[in-house]
Design a protein around this motif. Structure first.
Motif, PDB file in Angstrom:
ATOM      1  N   UNK A 105      12.472   4.443  -5.836  1.00 35.64           N
ATOM      2  CA  UNK A 105      11.657   4.171  -4.643  1.00 35.64           C
ATOM      3  C   UNK A 105      10.622   3.089  -4.903  1.00 35.64           C
ATOM      4  N   UNK A 106       9.977   3.118  -6.050  1.00 31.92           N
ATOM      5  CA  UNK A 106       8.990   2.089  -6.349  1.00 31.92           C
ATOM      6  C   UNK A 106       9.656   0.715  -6.447  1.00 31.92           C
ATOM      7  N   UNK A 107      10.837   0.678  -7.065  1.00 31.68           N
ATOM      8  CA  UNK A 107      11.588  -0.578  -7.121  1.00 31.68           C
ATOM      9  C   UNK A 107      11.921  -1.058  -5.722  1.00 31.68           C
ATOM     10  N   UNK A 108      12.351  -0.115  -4.857  1.00 34.24           N
ATOM     11  CA  UNK A 108      12.703  -0.490  -3.489  1.00 34.24           C
ATOM     12  C   UNK A 108      11.494  -1.049  -2.733  1.00 34.24           C
ATOM     13  N   UNK A 109      10.337  -0.450  -2.907  1.00 38.74           N
ATOM     14  CA  UNK A 109       9.141  -0.938  -2.223  1.00 38.74           C
ATOM     15  C   UNK A 109       8.754  -2.323  -2.729  1.00 38.74           C
ATOM     16  N   UNK A 110       8.869  -2.552  -4.036  1.00 38.81           N
ATOM     17  CA  UNK A 110       8.547  -3.874  -4.573  1.00 38.81           C
ATOM     18  C   UNK A 110       9.496  -4.935  -4.021  1.00 38.81           C
ATOM     19  N   UNK A 111      10.790  -4.594  -3.928  1.00 39.02           N
ATOM     20  CA  UNK A 111      11.761  -5.540  -3.375  1.00 39.02           C
ATOM     21  C   UNK A 111      11.467  -5.792  -1.899  1.00 39.02           C
ATOM     22  N   UNK A 166       9.850  -9.278   2.533  1.00 41.72           N
ATOM     23  CA  UNK A 166       8.974  -9.582   3.656  1.00 41.72           C
ATOM     24  C   UNK A 166       8.319 -10.944   3.480  1.00 41.72           C
ATOM     25  N   UNK A 167       8.034 -11.330   2.248  1.00 45.88           N
ATOM     26  CA  UNK A 167       7.550 -12.689   2.020  1.00 45.88           C
ATOM     27  C   UNK A 167       8.649 -13.710   2.350  1.00 45.88           C
ATOM     28  N   UNK A 168       9.885 -13.362   2.029  1.00 42.19           N
ATOM     29  CA  UNK A 168      11.005 -14.240   2.399  1.00 42.19           C
ATOM     30  C   UNK A 168      11.096 -14.376   3.914  1.00 42.19           C
ATOM     31  N   UNK A 169      10.931 -13.258   4.631  1.00 43.10           N
ATOM     32  CA  UNK A 169      10.932 -13.305   6.097  1.00 43.10           C
ATOM     33  C   UNK A 169       9.816 -14.215   6.594  1.00 43.10           C
ATOM     34  N   UNK A 170       8.638 -14.105   5.967  1.00 44.24           N
ATOM     35  CA  UNK A 170       7.518 -14.955   6.387  1.00 44.24           C
ATOM     36  C   UNK A 170       7.843 -16.427   6.166  1.00 44.24           C
ATOM     37  N   UNK A 171       8.457 -16.749   5.029  1.00 40.89           N
ATOM     38  CA  UNK A 171       8.826 -18.137   4.750  1.00 40.89           C
ATOM     39  C   UNK A 171       9.879 -18.607   5.746  1.00 40.89           C
ATOM     40  N   UNK A 172      10.840 -17.722   6.053  1.00 42.90           N
ATOM     41  CA  UNK A 172      11.875 -18.089   7.022  1.00 42.90           C
ATOM     42  C   UNK A 172      11.264 -18.367   8.391  1.00 42.90           C
ATOM     43  N   UNK A 173      10.251 -17.614   8.754  1.00 42.88           N
ATOM     44  CA  UNK A 173       9.569 -17.863  10.040  1.00 42.88           C
ATOM     45  C   UNK A 173       8.885 -19.227  10.040  1.00 42.88           C
ATOM     46  N   UNK A 174       8.284 -19.577   8.912  1.00 50.23           N
ATOM     47  CA  UNK A 174       7.644 -20.892   8.826  1.00 50.23           C
ATOM     48  C   UNK A 174       8.675 -22.005   8.885  1.00 50.23           C
ATOM     49  N   UNK A 183       0.824  -1.213   0.000  1.00 49.97           N
ATOM     50  CA  UNK A 183       0.000   0.000   0.000  1.00 49.97           C
ATOM     51  C   UNK A 183       0.856   1.259   0.000  1.00 49.97           C
ATOM     52  N   UNK A 184       2.054   1.188   0.593  1.00 49.18           N
ATOM     53  CA  UNK A 184       2.934   2.359   0.612  1.00 49.18           C
ATOM     54  C   UNK A 184       3.271   2.832  -0.795  1.00 49.18           C
ATOM     55  N   UNK A 185       3.267   1.926  -1.761  1.00 47.79           N
ATOM     56  CA  UNK A 185       3.566   2.322  -3.137  1.00 47.79           C
ATOM     57  C   UNK A 185       2.595   3.383  -3.637  1.00 47.79           C
ATOM     58  N   UNK A 218      18.107  -3.830   6.140  1.00 48.58           N
ATOM     59  CA  UNK A 218      19.277  -3.231   5.500  1.00 48.58           C
ATOM     60  C   UNK A 218      18.985  -2.849   4.049  1.00 48.58           C
ATOM     61  N   UNK A 219      18.353  -3.767   3.316  1.00 51.20           N
ATOM     62  CA  UNK A 219      18.022  -3.482   1.924  1.00 51.20           C
ATOM     63  C   UNK A 219      17.022  -2.335   1.835  1.00 51.20           C
ATOM     64  N   UNK A 220      16.081  -2.265   2.796  1.00 49.69           N
ATOM     65  CA  UNK A 220      15.097  -1.185   2.790  1.00 49.69           C
ATOM     66  C   UNK A 220      15.771   0.166   2.949  1.00 49.69           C
ATOM     67  N   UNK A 221      16.757   0.234   3.848  1.00 43.77           N
ATOM     68  CA  UNK A 221      17.465   1.504   4.051  1.00 43.77           C
ATOM     69  C   UNK A 221      18.297   1.841   2.822  1.00 43.77           C
ATOM     70  N   UNK A 222      18.977   0.842   2.286  1.00 47.49           N
ATOM     71  CA  UNK A 222      19.858   1.101   1.149  1.00 47.49           C
ATOM     72  C   UNK A 222      19.076   1.479  -0.098  1.00 47.49           C
ATOM     73  N   UNK A 223      18.078   0.667  -0.452  1.00 45.95           N
ATOM     74  CA  UNK A 223      17.324   0.917  -1.681  1.00 45.95           C
ATOM     75  C   UNK A 223      16.244   1.975  -1.493  1.00 45.95           C
ATOM     76  N   UNK A 224      15.671   2.050  -0.296  1.00 46.55           N
ATOM     77  CA  UNK A 224      14.554   2.960  -0.092  1.00 46.55           C
ATOM     78  C   UNK A 224      14.956   4.378   0.222  1.00 46.55           C
ATOM     79  N   UNK A 225      16.181   4.591   0.719  1.00 46.00           N
ATOM     80  CA  UNK A 225      16.581   5.934   1.119  1.00 46.00           C
ATOM     81  C   UNK A 225      17.891   6.376   0.481  1.00 46.00           C
ATOM     82  N   UNK A 226      18.932   5.565   0.638  1.00 47.70           N
ATOM     83  CA  UNK A 226      20.252   6.003   0.185  1.00 47.70           C
ATOM     84  C   UNK A 226      20.331   6.046  -1.332  1.00 47.70           C
ATOM     85  N   UNK A 227      19.942   4.950  -1.993  1.00 48.86           N
ATOM     86  CA  UNK A 227      20.051   4.899  -3.451  1.00 48.86           C
ATOM     87  C   UNK A 227      19.182   5.961  -4.144  1.00 48.86           C
ATOM     88  N   UNK A 228      17.890   6.144  -3.750  1.00 44.28           N
ATOM     89  CA  UNK A 228      17.113   7.222  -4.392  1.00 44.28           C
ATOM     90  C   UNK A 228      17.716   8.601  -4.184  1.00 44.28           C
TER      91      UNK A 228
END
Length: 997
Positions: free
Chosen positions: A262-268, A273-281, A238-240, A302-312
């Motif tokens: 930023x849109x690429x970062x949000x999609x990643x 987060x789906x990977x995190x969910x699978x890892x939890x399972x 939804x943030x997108x 880490x990826x969120x900070x790098x792609x969502x803030x620093x790279x843009x």
């Protein structure tokens, strides 16, 4: 202390200990009784009285639909929270190891440990129930979004990024966002409580023991963590969509960096987060599963900070900013198109050839008498002072309304009426009752609730008529009387029970008659007495024969006298919610009201009716720039979509509320038409007499002119460069009541222009006029003049100097809502209001008159300067008010009117005299001033006028002496300055004798 040797030792094992019993049944019964009384006071009384009120005004469907939606959300939210929170708590308790009982007794002692063990389940239930009620109350606040998402109407506009209809962002996205936030909050609280329970039961002993957790405990924690990750993924998805309304500084909406970084970062992030969910399972079975889930979460962060803030940020600085227009051109163009559409500006008619020259003649003046006869000379603030001192009659009558902070402010309205066969612009004010202004000895419950219940009538005067410095009245006095000229204007029911001043409830049709209006005869006149009435309208809620209604209103209003009063009859009613704004807001909770409701004398039946413009708005329209819109003097909203889709009327006598759909194309109005069927009537159902008094609202026009000042351009490059950006001219600084300050001089004695009059932060207010639109060619024959709302426009950063055109909104039914822009030629240099006011102040003939009027303890102040287009030219008109500056009660008088045309200025006792001075010859042959190429003002010509030759000579002498004095002062020749001022004083004495003062 050791025991005596003969005393046996008593050992109580844990199995033999019986903890003290608490009388839970009695506590529960007492709590239940208190809670029941609380519900009666807090919920039943408001709900029951609201139901009675909605039944009174005929909007029961609004009440029932709202209550059903709130009930659905309350129970859904409370139940879902309770199941998740308490269910997981119960599971956590059941997964407690056997040693947990021993741990509690060892940690807290045998007795305390057993008490904790016994009551921990009950405590968990009570905590879950309390938090569930809180969660239900949070869900209730989303009732409007819940109804919108189920009844959403399409906008028919697709956004260019995600290719969704705008209705998704306006109606669906807010509720989906709430669901994500609600679920995330529920899961996080649940996880905290479950972890605490597992720690308390020793199922979790340390961080190092996470790999050795029992499979059941690990599975529960992993399930909750998986759910949190999935909810966060949905929230990130939804943030997108928030990118569509992000502010990029130059424009609103996603730009190059947003789309490509930023849109690429949000999609990643969603994928991670789906990977995190699978890892939890996976952690439920893998030996090192918990650590794997934690590492996945760290990688996501880490990826969120790098792609969502620093790279843009890097991409914006290194790639976009150096080539901003080239990279952002497409997105700027979207911002222009969507902003115009959101604010209803895509159909503005433009006339780019208004010359603003000096070709106006006396013949043109005669041809536009209807316009000049309706120029507003009375300012709102000055007229309010006159009304309040002359037309209130008694101190408990007020021409005011309650504003923010319960402060009373003047309430003067403006409208047009057909009087004597001609359309006349008028100003009017409702004479409302303020029972708190009664003498202190009369402030009794009976007087305020049963006796002084309503205001009476109104005052109405034409906008330009003056009699000895005071307004001329069409309607005035108590009882309300019409002037001979306005004999066809009748008020059949002058009582005002519903208005904007008195918010308090009253009781009508009681054994006590109501005060209607005071006797206007002298106390010694025979038969002089006040007038009393009994209410016979349809308004109010009948409570006289209903004990339940009396009890409910007594609780709702906090007034025991409702139950104790002896003067009630079976037909007695309570008038509740008498503030028309509160009345409309409860009947139509989906609208935002205009700040200026106005009173109308219905031409059809003579009743007094309040008309209120209502808006539907949103802040989620893609690519549209938001703009602040004041709700009151201290609060703002910032919509990026607005429509004046609803017109509301409230009868001042019986409180009848009618809501009319003024814009059937508005999707928000259509959505609420589905939610509340039958509430919005078609505008054609409004009586013709009221429909003739519709006017374009000022709040909306202010917002649109502010937006259009930037978004009138079609080309993205022009928008980006701001080379044709506009602004609103500043309100000219009024004359000071003090004598003019000496002119400023530079280091070499050269004059320096003062900026006092030119610098002021307040933008000019739009104003209503009756005039003929030049160059339109579509106005019906015989009705050339129409009612308009207009405002000049200025170049940006030159708001106190030139104007470049003007914008107007048409108000008459045939063309209602049309916006028209008149642009002056690019080569023209047209003076703005501040420059014109400076010209008036420095005019050789006007300046001595101002000095003369400001002597003897009086102040002379110019009111609003109006720019009036006539034919191909502009007239600037400003009234001059004179007040006694030393008097405790100031009564302003409209003494003079100044008019500027080209480089010439004149001031007369009224508008006609000033115009005669500027345009000699009356209705004879035209004598236009020759226009100057490029639109520049023509050289001034000598002016003649009705002033006697002797008076004119004295004025010219005084002007010359004043100029000499200022020159001497600029040269620092104080002796010469004093000599000139002494001569000026002698001339002013002669001038007083000449004019008889």
């Amino acid at each position: 202390m050791p025991l005596p040797p003969d005393m046996p030792e008593i050992i109580i094992t844990s199995d033999d200990f019986e903890p003290p019993r608490i009388p839970l049944a009695r506590i529960a019964i007492g709590f239940g009784l208190l809670f029941g009384l609380f519900l009666i006071y807090h919920d039943f009384a408001p709900l029951y009285t609201d139901w009675l009120w909605f039944h009174e005004i005929g909007y029961v469907s609004v009440f029932t639909t709202t209550i059903v939606a709130k009930t659905e959300l309350f129970f859904a939210g409370a139940l879902l929270f309770f199941i998740c929170f308490y269910g997981n708590g119960i599971v956590a308790r059941r997964l407690a190891p056997e040693r947990s009982h021993r741990f509690l007794r060892e940690r807290f002692g045998s007795e305390t440990g057993m008490l904790i063990e016994r009551y921990i389940g009950r405590g968990l239930f009570c905590l879950a129930a309390f938090l569930a009620l809180w969660a239900g109350r949070l869900a209730v606040e989303e009732w409007s979004h819940w109804l919108e998402i189920r009844n959403a109407a399409s906008f028919g506009v697709i956004d260019p990024v995600f290719h969704k209809d705008v209705s998704f962002y306006v109606f669906a996205a807010p509720f989906l966002r709430f669901l994500c936030d609600f679920a995330l909050g529920t899961l996080v609280l649940t996880l905290l409580v479950v972890v605490m329970l597992h720690i308390a039961s020793t199922a979790i002993q340390s961080w190092d023991s996470l790999d050795r957790l029992r499979p059941e405990v690990r599975a529960q924690l992993a399930a909750i963590a998986t759910a949190i990750a999935l909810v966060m993924a949905a929230g990130t998805w939804l943030d997108r969509f928030d990118l569509l309304t992000s502010d990029n500084g130059v424009f609103t909406g996603p730009g190059y960096a947003d789309i490509h970084y930023r849109l690429l970062a949000l999609n990643i992030q969603v994928v991670l987060l789906f990977v995190v969910a699978v890892a939890c399972l996976v952690s439920t079975r893998a030996a090192r599963g918990p650590r794997l889930a934690v590492r996945a979460a760290i990688a996501w962060a880490a990826v969120s900070i790098l792609l969502g803030n620093i790279l843009p940020g890097i991409g914006q600085k290194l790639y976009v900013d150096p080539n901003q227009f080239t990279m952002e051109q497409e997105f700027i163009q979207r911002n222009i198109a969507f902003t115009r559409k959101a604010f209803g500006l895509e159909t503005v008619k433009r006339v780019d050839s208004f010359p603003a020259d000096n070709s106006l003649s006396s013949a043109g003046i005669a041809a536009n008498r209807a316009t000049l006869d309706n120029v507003r000379l009375w300012d709102y603030s000055y007229l309010a002072k006159v009304y309040s001192q002359i037309q209130t009659i008694k101190p408990y009558y007020k021409f005011e309304k309650i504003a923010v902070g319960d402060a009373a402010v003047p309430n003067i309205d403006i409208d047009r009426y057909r009087i004597g066969g001609k359309m006349r612009q008028v100003m009017l004010a409702a004479r409302e009752m303020d029972s708190n202004a009664l003498p202190s000895s009369a402030l009794t419950w009976q007087n305020q609730r049963l006796g002084y219940t309503h205001g009476h009538g109104l005052a109405m005067s034409p906008v330009n008529r003056v009699v000895d410095g005071n307004p001329d009245y069409f309607l005035s006095g108590l009882p309300v009387a019409s002037s001979p000229e306005a004999s066809d204007l009748k008020v059949t029911e002058p009582a005002i029970y519903y208005g904007q001043l008195n918010h308090e409830y009253v009781f009508v049709d009681t054994a006590q008659q109501e005060f209607d209006y005071p006797s206007t005869q002298s106390s010694g006149a025979g038969g002089a007495q006040d007038h009393y009435v009994t209410y016979h309208g349809r308004g109010g809620i009948r409570i006289g024969d209903s004990a339940l209604a009396k009890l409910a209103f007594s609780l709702r209003l906090g007034d025991a006298n409702v139950l104790l009063a002896k003067g009630f009859k079976d037909s007695t009613r309570v008038l509740f919610r008498r503030d028309i704004r509160e009345r409309i807001q409860n009947a139509a909770p989906f609208v935002q009201q205009d700040n200026d409701p106005y009173l109308v004398v219905d031409p059809d039946d003579g009743r007094l009716v309040w008309m209120v413009d209502c808006y539907t708005l949103s802040s989620r329209f893609p690519y549209s720039t938001s703009r602040e819109m004041p709700l009151n003097s201290s609060a703002y909203i910032a919509p990026n979509y607005i429509r004046n889709s609803v017109k509301a009327t409230v009868d001042a006598y019986d409180g009848t509320v009618n809501l009319y759909l003024a814009d059937p194309k508005d999707p928000i109005a259509r959505t609420y038409g589905r939610i509340f069927p039958g509430v919005l009537k078609p505008l054609s159902a409004m009586p013709a007499g009221l429909r003739a008094h519709l006017r374009y609202p000022e709040d909306l026009f202010r917002l649109q002119r502010s937006i259009y000042a930037s978004y009138h351009v079609d080309d993205a490059r022009v928008f980006y460069l701001k080379e044709d950006a506009w602004a609103i001219p500043v309100e000219p600084n009024s004359d000071s009541t003090a004598p003019a300050a000496p002119p400023q001089v530079g280091p070499n004695g050269e004059p320096v222009a003062s900026t006092t009059a030119a610098v002021r932060g307040e933008p000019m207010e739009p104003y209503y006029v009756i005039m003929k639109l030049p160059g339109m060619g579509e106005t019906p024959v015989g009705q050339d003049e129409e009612f308009l709302l207009m405002s000049p426009l200025a170049p940006i950063n030159r708001e106190a100097q030139n104007i470049l055109g003007w914008m107007c909104a048409r108000c008459d039914p045939d063309h209602y809502g049309e916006l028209v822009l008149y642009r002056f030629p690019q080569s023209a240099s047209v003076e703005g209001p501040s420059q014109v006011l400076q010209r008036i102040n420095s005019d050789r003939l006007i300046s001595p008159q101002l000095t003369f009027l400001r002597q003897g303890g009086s102040s002379a102040t110019f009111g609003n300067l109006l720019v009036i287009p006539l034919e191909r030219s502009l007239l600037y008109i400003a009234p001059l008010y004179v007040e006694a500056s030393t008097s405790g009660t100031k009564l302003p008088q409209l003494q003079k009117v100044a008019v500027v045309y080209g480089q010439r200025a004149a001031m007369g006792d009224n508008l006609d005299k000033a115009l005669t001075d500027l345009f000699p010859g009356g209705g004879g042959a035209p004598e236009p001033v020759s226009p100057v190429p490029g639109g520049a003002p023509a050289p001034a010509r000598g002016t003649t006028g009705p002033l006697p030759p002797g008076v004119r000579a004295l004025i010219e002498r005084a002007s010359a002496q004043y100029d000499t004095a200022q020159t001497r002062l600029g040269a620092r020749d104080l002796v010469g300055w004093a000599t000139a001022m002494k001569a000026l004083d002698q001339t002013m004495r002669e001038l007083r004798r000449a004019v008889g003062r």
